[in-house]
Write an enzyme that holds these catalytic residues in place. Structure first.
Site, PDB file in Angstrom:
ATOM      1  N   GLU A 158      55.493  39.315  18.738  1.00  0.00           N
ATOM      2  CA  GLU A 158      55.847  40.736  18.624  1.00  0.00           C
ATOM      3  C   GLU A 158      56.808  41.179  19.730  1.00  0.00           C
ATOM      4  O   GLU A 158      56.838  42.341  20.120  1.00  0.00           O
ATOM      5  CB  GLU A 158      54.597  41.628  18.648  1.00  0.00           C
ATOM      6  CG  GLU A 158      53.558  41.292  17.605  1.00  0.00           C
ATOM      7  CD  GLU A 158      53.835  41.932  16.267  1.00  0.00           C
ATOM      8  OE1 GLU A 158      54.959  42.381  16.054  1.00  0.00           O
ATOM      9  OE2 GLU A 158      52.915  41.984  15.440  1.00  0.00           O
ATOM     10  N   GLY A 189      58.093  37.808   7.241  1.00  0.00           N
ATOM     11  CA  GLY A 189      59.003  36.706   7.553  1.00  0.00           C
ATOM     12  C   GLY A 189      60.264  37.153   8.255  1.00  0.00           C
ATOM     13  O   GLY A 189      61.269  37.458   7.613  1.00  0.00           O
ATOM     14  N   ALA A 218      66.536  32.145  15.097  1.00  0.00           N
ATOM     15  CA  ALA A 218      66.530  33.603  15.215  1.00  0.00           C
ATOM     16  C   ALA A 218      65.124  34.082  15.539  1.00  0.00           C
ATOM     17  O   ALA A 218      64.305  34.259  14.651  1.00  0.00           O
ATOM     18  CB  ALA A 218      67.033  34.260  13.926  1.00  0.00           C
ATOM     19  N   GLY A 219      64.851  34.269  16.848  1.00  0.00           N
ATOM     20  CA  GLY A 219      63.565  34.777  17.273  1.00  0.00           C
ATOM     21  C   GLY A 219      63.758  36.151  17.879  1.00  0.00           C
ATOM     22  O   GLY A 219      63.814  37.162  17.185  1.00  0.00           O
ATOM     23  N   SER A 220      63.913  36.196  19.211  1.00  0.00           N
ATOM     24  CA  SER A 220      64.204  37.473  19.857  1.00  0.00           C
ATOM     25  C   SER A 220      65.514  38.054  19.337  1.00  0.00           C
ATOM     26  O   SER A 220      65.666  39.267  19.211  1.00  0.00           O
ATOM     27  CB  SER A 220      64.277  37.280  21.377  1.00  0.00           C
ATOM     28  OG  SER A 220      63.024  36.875  21.893  1.00  0.00           O
ATOM     29  N   ARG A 237      25.057  31.056  37.666  1.00  0.00           N
ATOM     30  CA  ARG A 237      25.426  29.843  38.407  1.00  0.00           C
ATOM     31  C   ARG A 237      25.109  30.005  39.893  1.00  0.00           C
ATOM     32  O   ARG A 237      25.462  31.018  40.498  1.00  0.00           O
ATOM     33  CB  ARG A 237      26.923  29.575  38.212  1.00  0.00           C
ATOM     34  CG  ARG A 237      27.514  28.472  39.060  1.00  0.00           C
ATOM     35  CD  ARG A 237      26.996  27.109  38.679  1.00  0.00           C
ATOM     36  NE  ARG A 237      27.768  26.057  39.338  1.00  0.00           N
ATOM     37  CZ  ARG A 237      27.387  24.792  39.405  1.00  0.00           C
ATOM     38  NH1 ARG A 237      26.255  24.417  38.836  1.00  0.00           N
ATOM     39  NH2 ARG A 237      28.136  23.907  40.019  1.00  0.00           N
ATOM     40  N   GLN A 290      38.774  29.804  36.424  1.00  0.00           N
ATOM     41  CA  GLN A 290      38.482  29.473  37.819  1.00  0.00           C
ATOM     42  C   GLN A 290      37.040  29.822  38.170  1.00  0.00           C
ATOM     43  O   GLN A 290      36.372  29.081  38.898  1.00  0.00           O
ATOM     44  CB  GLN A 290      39.448  30.220  38.738  1.00  0.00           C
ATOM     45  CG  GLN A 290      39.478  29.705  40.170  1.00  0.00           C
ATOM     46  CD  GLN A 290      40.168  28.352  40.287  1.00  0.00           C
ATOM     47  OE1 GLN A 290      40.828  27.902  39.352  1.00  0.00           O
ATOM     48  NE2 GLN A 290      40.020  27.694  41.430  1.00  0.00           N
TER      49      GLN A 290
END
Length: 398
Positions: free
Chosen positions: A379, A129, A135-137, A276, A352
């Site tokens: 991460e 946690g 508060a991420g990076s 195909r 594609q």
């Protein structure tokens, strides 16, 4: 330093690939549609020994030390599981890198004895946690607080995007929390183990995500949640540093997951290009398509070598050989950045190649397309990796 895989590594790869193709591949699409977290298969991964590759034998692990290539083995396992299902790949990555490793690296003997045997066996899972709504990076902006009262930590706050945190087999979550203030005014951040089922600890409803539908991801709330003082993980005030160290290993592991994604894109594209037909010939005869598939091979080879290099450096460090932490950090950031961005590109190319069918959920490339984007975020985002690489080059970037 050689990055060539040993015969033992190649045999291990074949073992994991066989497991993935038999136990996971036939069910991955249905799990994805149902947003189902298959605890029984997660536990089978543990029975195969995948959770315990880097753990000592005294806790039920394989005891693979640096010279045995334990971290490289883990990356191979994540790659092969991720080749058929990215959700199960991230489940394995988080179970070891984010659940087991913090306790194994920083825990007391008592904490290791209490938690690791069940985690290493795969019977139970643990979460990590760190991320919060604000508060991420910028993990230093943690707002969750823990106050020591009468021999107990009283935790209040919230975490988000936490993997393996609310499943039926989750045993605990290690969280970062502000436990005081330093002399310079900066927050003192510590790591605390919070057992599942603790009063005041709630794993909220699972997220409705773009991808990784079969992985377990929840927001967490802590309201006057009390845990013993002995649940402090490592030194008080060192939680931020501990988690940053954990993320270094995790970046290489996420890059390995991205390699599995690229391999899947190449596999499916090659098969479809041979089957195909348009204008009376297989579409693989057309340069416009064949050249794109060739690019997949280039991205795969480059990404795989970067991952194996970083993994070999980690194993060398664990064996006490002359690889510096800074060298490993740089290699981890480079592998993470290139492999994850290549995976996103690979899924676009594969979609594609399949044309209109690439937009239909019945084909696996759609699932990989949805799963890939988060690889550039979790991460440490691509932007964070570029910042770390630039700093490693001596540029004072902010």
């Amino acid at each position: 330093m050689s990055f060539e895989l040993s015969p033992e590594h190649e045999q291990f790869r074949r073992t994991v690939r066989d497991f993935a193709e038999k136990e996971i591949a036939p069910h991955a699409a249905q799990w994805d549609r149902d947003h189902h977290f298959p605890t029984d298969v997660v536990q089978k991964m543990g029975q195969l020994g995948l959770m315990g590759l880097t753990a000592p034998e005294e806790y039920g692990g394989a005891g693979l030390a640096g010279d045995d290539g334990g971290f490289t083995s883990l990356c191979l396992a994540i790659e092969e599981i991720g080749r058929v299902d990215q959700s199960m790949g991230i489940t394995l990555e988080a179970a070891v890198g984010l659940g087991i490793n913090p306790i194994l690296t920083f825990g007391t003997d008592e904490q290791k004895q209490s938690w690791l045997p069940d985690l290493v066996s795969g019977d139970r899972l643990a979460g990590f946690g760190l991320t919060e709504p604000g508060a991420g990076s910028d993990a230093g902006a943690t707002r969750t607080k823990a106050v020591l009262e009468n021999g107990e930590w009283v935790v209040n706050g919230a975490k988000q995007f936490i993997t393996n945190s609310g499943s039926d087999i989750t045993s605990c979550v290690t969280v970062t929390a502000r436990t005081g203030e330093r002399e310079d005014g900066r927050a003192e951040i510590s790591a605390i183990i919070v057992p599942s089922g603790t009063e005041g600890f709630t794993a909220e409803k699972a997220y409705d995500k773009l991808g990784w539908h079969a992985s377990d991801t929840h927001p967490l709330t802590f309201t006057d949640c009390r845990v013993p003082e002995a649940n402090l993980l490592g030194e008080r005030g060192r939680g931020y540093a501990q988690f940053l160290a954990t993320l270094d290993d995790g970046r290489v592991a996420i890059a390995a997951l991205a390699v599995g994604c690229i391999q899947a894109c190449l596999d499916h594209s090659l098969q479809y290009a041979g089957e195909r037909q348009t204008f009376g010939v297989p579409i693989g005869r057309k340069q416009g398509l064949a050249f794109q598939v060739s690019d997949l091979q280039v991205m795969l080879d480059a990404s795989r070598l970067l991952v194996y290099k970083a993994a070999a450096m980690k194993d060398a460090m664990d064996a006490g050989r002359s690889v510096s932490m800074q060298e490993f950090k740089q290699a981890a950031a480079v592998a993470k950045l290139y492999a994850t961005e290549s995976a996103v590109t690979a899924t676009r190319i594969a979609t594609q190649v399949f044309g209109g069918y690439g937009f239909m959920e019945e084909y696996p490339v759609v699932r990989f397309y949805r799963d890939a984007k988060v690889l550039e975020i979790g991460e440490g985002t691509s932007e964070v990796q570029r910042m770390l690489i630039a700093r490693g080059l001596g540029l004072p970037v902010e």
